[in-house]
Design a protein around this motif. Structure first.
Motif, PDB file in Angstrom:
ATOM      1  N   SER A 148     -59.596   3.971  58.000  1.00 22.47           N
ATOM      2  CA  SER A 148     -59.588   2.993  56.910  1.00 22.47           C
ATOM      3  C   SER A 148     -58.197   2.482  56.556  1.00 22.47           C
ATOM      4  O   SER A 148     -58.057   1.366  56.066  1.00 22.47           O
ATOM      5  N   CYS A 149     -57.152   3.271  56.807  1.00 22.31           N
ATOM      6  CA  CYS A 149     -55.817   2.837  56.383  1.00 22.31           C
ATOM      7  C   CYS A 149     -55.206   1.821  57.342  1.00 22.31           C
ATOM      8  O   CYS A 149     -54.337   1.046  56.950  1.00 22.31           O
ATOM      9  N   ARG A 150     -55.621   1.837  58.595  1.00 24.71           N
ATOM     10  CA  ARG A 150     -55.169   0.897  59.633  1.00 24.71           C
ATOM     11  C   ARG A 150     -53.678   1.007  59.938  1.00 24.71           C
ATOM     12  O   ARG A 150     -53.108   0.122  60.581  1.00 24.71           O
ATOM     13  N   LEU A 151     -53.042   2.084  59.539  1.00 26.68           N
ATOM     14  CA  LEU A 151     -51.614   2.242  59.805  1.00 26.68           C
ATOM     15  C   LEU A 151     -51.326   2.797  61.194  1.00 26.68           C
ATOM     16  O   LEU A 151     -50.206   2.688  61.685  1.00 26.68           O
ATOM     17  N   CYS A 152     -52.323   3.389  61.832  1.00 30.00           N
ATOM     18  CA  CYS A 152     -52.093   4.022  63.133  1.00 30.00           C
ATOM     19  C   CYS A 152     -52.348   3.071  64.298  1.00 30.00           C
ATOM     20  O   CYS A 152     -52.448   3.506  65.444  1.00 30.00           O
ATOM     21  N   MET A 153     -52.439   1.782  64.020  1.00 31.49           N
ATOM     22  CA  MET A 153     -52.696   0.815  65.086  1.00 31.49           C
ATOM     23  C   MET A 153     -51.572   0.835  66.122  1.00 31.49           C
ATOM     24  O   MET A 153     -50.394   0.975  65.782  1.00 31.49           O
ATOM     25  N   VAL A 154     -51.955   0.711  67.388  1.00 32.89           N
ATOM     26  CA  VAL A 154     -50.990   0.717  68.492  1.00 32.89           C
ATOM     27  C   VAL A 154     -51.314  -0.420  69.457  1.00 32.89           C
ATOM     28  O   VAL A 154     -52.397  -1.007  69.412  1.00 32.89           O
ATOM     29  N   GLU A 155     -50.368  -0.710  70.320  1.00 31.46           N
ATOM     30  CA  GLU A 155     -50.560  -1.718  71.358  1.00 31.46           C
ATOM     31  C   GLU A 155     -50.990  -1.033  72.650  1.00 31.46           C
ATOM     32  O   GLU A 155     -50.388  -0.032  73.052  1.00 31.46           O
ATOM     33  N   VAL A 156     -52.023  -1.560  73.284  1.00 28.33           N
ATOM     34  CA  VAL A 156     -52.498  -1.042  74.568  1.00 28.33           C
ATOM     35  C   VAL A 156     -52.584  -2.211  75.544  1.00 28.33           C
ATOM     36  O   VAL A 156     -53.219  -3.229  75.243  1.00 28.33           O
ATOM     37  N   GLU A 157     -51.926  -2.066  76.677  1.00 29.21           N
ATOM     38  CA  GLU A 157     -51.939  -3.144  77.669  1.00 29.21           C
ATOM     39  C   GLU A 157     -53.369  -3.464  78.092  1.00 29.21           C
ATOM     40  O   GLU A 157     -54.176  -2.562  78.328  1.00 29.21           O
TER      41      GLU A 157
END
Length: 201
Positions: free
Chosen positions: A44-53
């Motif tokens: 729910s916090c959406r802070l752990c979003m990362v980029e994945v190729e």
């Protein structure tokens, strides 16, 4: 075992592990507010979003299982800006009277704001306008709940359901009126609350 790359470094991990699991095991810091290992991964916090190729959108590290050959970035200018924006969004609907808060100095939100240089909310969200309609719930002799300090991380609910296993807490209302429907009122004992304190710890 699977092979993947995080921030240019090769790693091996067990199949089925999430990106966040692997990152933490290898001392790679990904910020979170709602995640609790083995208890809550609601995202729910959406802070752990990362980029994945190969993906045009950012992915939540806490809920995304790593796959063979994944190439992941946990730090970039895009992610820095995104996390700053998410923290500002949380603060826009949050009571910012930190000095009077019992959590001052040990608050995870406060620590992340300091880390990302967020000193204040750039605007006030809709929840600020209805704060007086969301009174502090303190009829339970052992617990109190201040909706203006709640960031909707859902951790208290997850702990109540998955550790205490009595399901006394639940979400109530919607939108800016959202609150955690805690075991308060004259009949709080009938909710199944055992006043174990896990939700507040």
């Amino acid at each position: 075992m699977i092979n993947l790359t995080i921030n240019g470094q090769a790693y091996q991990a067990e199949e089925g592990a999430t990106i966040l699991d692997i990152a933490r095991k290898n001392n790679i810091d990904i910020p979170t507010l709602c995640y609790m290992e083995g208890v809550s991964d609601v995202g729910s916090c959406r802070l752990c979003m990362v980029e994945v190729e190969g993906f045009s959108n950012l992915l939540p590290a806490c809920r995304t299982k790593a796959k063979e050959g994944m190439v992941i970035n946990t730090e970039s200018e895009t992610l820095q800006t995104y996390r700053e924006d998410m923290l500002k969004l949380i603060l826009s609907n949050h009571n910012l009277d930190c000095m009077s808060c019992p959590g001052n100095g040990t608050c995870e939100l406060q620590n992340l704001c300091n880390r990302y240089g967020i000193k204040h909310a750039e605007h006030k969200g809709a929840r600020h306008k209805i704060e007086k309609q969301l009174p502090i719930l303190d009829s339970n002799p052992y617990l109190s709940y201040d909706p203006s300090k709640c960031i909707h991380c859902m951790r208290c609910i997850s702990v109540c359901h998955n550790i205490a296993c009595n399901g006394a807490l639940k979400n109530s209302r919607s939108g800016v009126f959202h609150i955690v429907d805690a075991p308060f009122g004259e009949n709080y004992k009938e909710t199944g609350c055992e006043t174990c304190g896990n939700c507040a710890s």
